[in-house]
Structures are given as C-alpha cells and as structure tokens.
Design an enzyme around this catalytic site. Structure first.
Site: not given
Ligand code: NAI
Ligand code: MG
Length: 343
Positions: A128, A180, A214, A238, A242
């Site tokens: 990021y 991940k 995921d 991030d 949301d």
C-alpha cells in the site's frame, strides 16, 4: 453556557474534499452539543490544500498535527492513475501511524445482525505504500508496471503486539491473521510468522488463528460471526475494511483510527464520495463514530458512549436516516436529530 471541560485539548481539524466538509460540519456540531473537550485548529489538505496554496499536504497542516498530536480528518481525494501520491498515505508515514483500527458494529438491522468486528491493519508497509512505477519500452511509456512492497519483522511484531494488547484491553477473545503466505511467501509470510511469535505471549488470554485473504473474504459473507478481530497487512486491510463496512450498512457506518506513538488521526473509512458531494445527503455517522474513537483516545469514554447511544436512538427510535440507509434525512438534519437525543 460553556462547560469547564470544554476546549481543553488542542486538536487539528481537516475538513477534506468532496463530502468531507459536509460530514465534518455535522460532526463538529454534534461534538459541540456533547461538550467535547477539543479546541480546533482548522487546516487544509488534499484538493482543498491545492486550491488554497498549491500543496496537497501544506507545511502548516503538518506543523499543526505535530503540535496537537491529534486530528479529526475528512476524506481526501487521491487522483487515480497519475497525479500526486495519496496524502492519506503520506500523513500515515509522516507521523508513523503504524496501526489502523477499524471497528464494524451493527447499528441498524440489515442483512447481517449482531456484527461486532474489529479490523486492525498494518498501516505503513506492504504494497500500500505504493512505491510503484512504469518502465518505458520503445515508444510505450507504460509498457511495464512494477510495484514493490516491504514488510519488516519489527513492524510486523509491532502491529501484532498492538492488536493483542487491544484485544486484552477490549475483552476480545480471538485474532484472525489475514495473509496470502501461500503466494506472497515473504511479504505476507513474515507477517504471519511475527504474529505467531507474538501470540505466544497471550496464550490462554487471546486465541489466534489465520486465514488466506481470499477465503477470508468469502467467509466474511457466509459466516461473519466466526470472527472477532482481524489482523491484516496494509492492502488486505484496506479491502476487507470496506467489506466489513458492507456487513453493517455500508461506508456511511465505518469509522477508523490511525494510531502512532506521538500522534493519532481519526477519520471515516470512506473516501470523498464525489458522486454525492455538495448535495448535503452524505451519511455523517462514520465520522461521528470516528470522533467517538477520538474521545476514547483522550480518555473520555463517557462522552463516546453518550454519542453512540444518541446515534443509536436517532436511527432506531426516531427512524431518522440518510439516503444510503433508505431514509430521507439530509446530513445536517441527521446531526440535529442526534443533538436532540443528546438532551
Ligand atoms: P468512496 O468511499 O468515496 O465512495 C464509494 C461509494 O460509497 C460511493 O458511491 C459513495 O457515494 C458512497 N459513500 C461513501 N461515503 C458515504 C457516506 N458517508 N454517505 C453515503 N454514501 C457514501 O470511494 P471512491 O469513490 O472509490 O473514492 C473517492 C475518492 O476518495 C478517491 O479520490 C479516493 O482516493 C479517496 N479516498 C480517500 C480516503 C481517505 O481520505 N481516507 C479513503 C478512501 C478513498
Ligand atoms: Mg480504503
């Protein structure tokens, strides 16, 4: 009449871009009615900073936050593709705001009831930080795109320690580390490794497990109640913040705190919402709840509780809601309704 507790704590106020000034105005009105102890130093940043003095992150704004160590901030627009680098990211770097805390709690009945989740996001590393660039080949200036991310063991340990300490202080039982590490074996593997190490110090007090990002995203939709706290790398945090905002009614309901050792900046999870900016219809709850986190940060838990109760009663007893929650109140009408409930 002014109460003695007022205006004792200097704090920087950044109205921001798009819906920023609208939700900031609504929030400050409510804080005034609540008797919040802040004395505001209003400063600009983002597009508003460019309009005022040609700089998206003016020196005066940095100086103000350095002095107060405390800010409430509206969203700042970041140009997509080209243009200046995110001022949000630069602020987090400038004050080493290494921890991003984003709670999501059900306030209005919706698709998911009884959600009560806290996402803790590593806030200064990973992908990021956006050190990325193009390499030109022949006459194509954008022939190759490269992005680099960095996570240090120290930074991973620090955010893990922060999350476990938060869990202990806030009676949270379980932290799920999101990564991940099957694919980004180094960049997110080090994060998982550091979290496992720190977790050793909390055995018997806070449980730890982990999920690949995921699968975690899917499980957050199928069964969000299995999670208590999520500990995420910067980019995954991030995205998932949301998503958890979506579980509790959307971006109008999601506050965030950026915490460092010498400063803390409180903001909504959402951005400047250009599609509804200037219409006076944005939901100010995210920023109001962020102000609630700010009150807790300065030791005024009592005021934070009163604020959240007033928001709850406004939504659920008075049924005053903005358009994103299928209501018809304007931003300021909602604020006035909350003020009535503060009594
Ligand atoms: P956004 O969060 O601004 O908006 C996404 C959608 O949610 C839009 O449809 C918007 O109308 C709606 N929405 C957001 N907040 C709302 C609210 N309070 N009430 C009602 N509806 C609301 O995300 P978007 O459009 O991707 O980004 C716009 C700009 O904001 C970009 O420049 C982005 O870089 C910036 N941004 C800034 C952030 C910050 O300052 N911390 C965080 C996220 C984005
Ligand atoms: Mg975001």
């Amino acid at each position: 009449m002014e109460q003695p507790a007022r205006n004792q704590i200097p704090a920087t106020l950044i109205p921001g871009d798009g819906i920023g000034p609208e939700v900031v105005q609504a929030t400050v009105k409510v804080l005034d009615a609540l008797g919040a102890p802040f004395s505001w130093d209003v400063q600009q940043a983002g597009m508003a900073g460019i309009e005022q003095g040609g700089d998206p992150l003016p020196q005066a704004t940095l100086d103000s936050i350095r002095r107060t160590g405390l800010a409430l901030k509206g969203p700042l627009t970041t140009p997509v593709g080209g243009g200046f680098r995110s001022v949000n990211v630069r602020l987090r770097e400038a004050f080493n705001l290494f921890a991003n805390v984003r709670p999501a709690r059900t306030l209005v009945p919706g698709r998911f009831e009884d959600i009560d989740l806290v996402l803790v996001r590593e806030n200064v590393g990973g992908f990021y930080v956006a050190h990325d660039y193009y390499i030109a080949v022949g006459d194509d200036p954008h022939a190759v795109a490269v992005s680099t991310g960095t996570n240090t063991r120290d930074a991973c340990r620090r955010i893990a320690r922060f999350a476990f300490e938060y869990a202990v202080k806030n009676q949270r039982k379980k932290i799920t580390v999101v990564h991940k590490a099957n694919i980004l074996k180094a960049l997110t593997g080090i994060f998982l490794e550091a979290a496992r190490e720190v977790a050793q110090d909390y055995v018997g007090r806070v449980e730890m497990d982990d999920r690949i990002v995921d699968a975690c995203a899917m499980q957050l939709v199928l069964n969000p109640w299995q999670f208590d706290m999520l500990l995420c790398t910067n980019l995954f945090g991030d995205i998932l913040s949301d998503q958890i905002a979506g579980l509790v009614g959307g971006l109008g309901m999601a506050p965030g705190a950026n915490i460092g050792e010498t400063a803390a900046i409180f903001e909504a999870v959402h951005g400047s919402a250009p599609d509804i900016a200037g219409k006076g219809i944005a939901n100010p709850i995210s920023l109001m709840l962020a102000a609630g986190l700010m009150l807790e940060h300065v030791g005024r838990q009592d005021l934070a509780v009163r604020l959240r109760q007033a928001i709850d009663l406004t939504l659920n007893q008075d049924q005053v809601k903005t358009g994103d929650l299928k209501g018809s109140a304007s931003t300021l009408q909602f604020a006035e309704a909350v003020i009535k409930r503060l009594g």
